[in-house]
Design an enzyme around this catalytic site. Sequence first.
Site, PDB file in Angstrom:
ATOM      1  N   LYS A  11       0.854  -1.208   0.000  1.00 12.89           N
ATOM      2  CA  LYS A  11       0.000   0.000   0.000  1.00 12.89           C
ATOM      3  C   LYS A  11       0.873   1.234   0.000  1.00 12.89           C
ATOM      4  CE  LYS A  11       0.722   1.802   4.269  1.00 12.89           C
ATOM      5  NZ  LYS A  11       1.851   2.600   4.400  1.00 12.89           N
ATOM      6  N   ASP A 137      -1.736  -0.702  10.690  1.00 11.05           N
ATOM      7  CA  ASP A 137      -2.072  -0.795   9.261  1.00 11.05           C
ATOM      8  C   ASP A 137      -2.764  -2.112   8.909  1.00 11.05           C
ATOM      9  OD1 ASP A 137      -1.170   1.666   8.444  1.00 11.05           O
ATOM     10  OD2 ASP A 137       0.815   0.956   7.824  1.00 11.05           O
TER      11      ASP A 137
HETATM   12  O1  C5P Z   1       0.726  -0.069  15.290  1.00 12.25           O
HETATM   13  P1  C5P Z   1       2.129  -0.341  14.857  1.00 12.25           P
HETATM   14  O2  C5P Z   1       2.796  -1.398  15.703  1.00 12.25           O
HETATM   15  O3  C5P Z   1       2.270  -0.615  13.408  1.00 12.25           O
HETATM   16  O4  C5P Z   1       2.925   0.987  15.110  1.00 12.25           O
HETATM   17  C1  C5P Z   1       4.330   1.048  15.190  1.00 12.25           C
HETATM   18  C2  C5P Z   1       4.712   2.261  16.009  1.00 12.25           C
HETATM   19  O5  C5P Z   1       4.343   3.448  15.320  1.00 12.25           O
HETATM   20  C3  C5P Z   1       4.011   2.344  17.343  1.00 12.25           C
HETATM   21  O6  C5P Z   1       4.743   1.680  18.328  1.00 12.25           O
HETATM   22  C4  C5P Z   1       3.954   3.826  17.586  1.00 12.25           C
HETATM   23  O7  C5P Z   1       5.198   4.270  18.113  1.00 12.25           O
HETATM   24  C5  C5P Z   1       3.824   4.415  16.203  1.00 12.25           C
HETATM   25  N1  C5P Z   1       2.420   4.724  15.837  1.00 12.25           N
HETATM   26  C6  C5P Z   1       1.793   5.811  16.424  1.00 12.25           C
HETATM   27  N2  C5P Z   1       0.487   6.114  16.108  1.00 12.25           N
HETATM   28  C7  C5P Z   1      -0.180   5.372  15.186  1.00 12.25           C
HETATM   29  C8  C5P Z   1       0.447   4.265  14.569  1.00 12.25           C
HETATM   30  C9  C5P Z   1       1.751   3.971  14.911  1.00 12.25           C
HETATM   31  O8  C5P Z   1       2.394   6.500  17.256  1.00 12.25           O
HETATM   32  N3  C5P Z   1      -1.437   5.688  14.878  1.00 12.25           N
END
Ligand code: C5P
Length: 297
Positions: A11, A137
Amino acid sequence: MRLVEEKSRAKINLILDVLGKRDDGYHELEMVMQSLGLSDSVFLEKIEQEGILLETQGPAVPQGPENLAYRAAQLMQKAYGLSGGVRIRIQKEIPVAAGLAGGSGNAAAVLLGLRRLYDLCIPEKELLDLALTLGSDVPYCLMGKTALAKGRGEELEVLPDCPHLYVVLVKPLFGVSTAEVFRAYDQGTRGPKPSLRDAILALWDGDGQALGASLGNVLEETTCAMHPVIRQIKAYLAQKTGAYGALMSGSGPTVFSLYETKESAFAAAKQAKRLFQAQTFLTETVQQGEEGYGLPL
Ligand code: C5P
């Protein structure tokens, strides 16, 4: 043994805006997401031996719980008491730590594939909730297409289909950590705010040129400050290749550019490959059910 195959699509973010920081430490986002033809293939089959056997190619792709696809299988086994074990083979085409949701897409493919393999009847909302526990995501990757994602990324709305465009992806040889980029963003390195309204109007009009002009990602400046080569790649793609527009995807480091014709996209990809130390791909925007292609140059 029955073998189930799921496509796991890359994506790009046509828009990525951060609206604020939440009490849970995550950021409140507003993103326009688009699926591409470039995809990994995920094959799943039941095995007698308990557990999860994950097979991937290349040293950059872990085969244990560090891989989101492995954790997705663990989650499904636990949540639905699945008997026996599962063998998962992932044929990788999407670069890792690239801002293209490669890992999140693989996890979503495992959720969908196991639901099919075990004939499970799981309501969409339940699957979306499971997906969110794996990563921000992953819910979008369950549905693909052109979508608006809000909240952490789990509040999804279908948008008008993106016009069909050819897409060049340029991924520098390093990866970036999303958490690190958000930390730097919090410390103040921020790019200009994009206009969600302009992007949605362009989608409604099916206008590739207007869509290219509306692209924006507030994290781009943050990641560029860490890795200035991203700025050079973007400037080249945006200004020298006849693209409708160019932007860093997600938290980076991949930069994409959009084209009306395959010829101009191919020429841009060839030139970018010559100029930058980067993996370069030629692909296209796709909607649900469409195959599309994505080829490394
Ligand atoms: O959700 P995911 O594990 O993919 O996110 C990775 C990192 O990106 C999280 O640990 C966070 O630090 C940051 N993040 C965030 N806000 C979001 C998505 C991701 O701060 N909406």
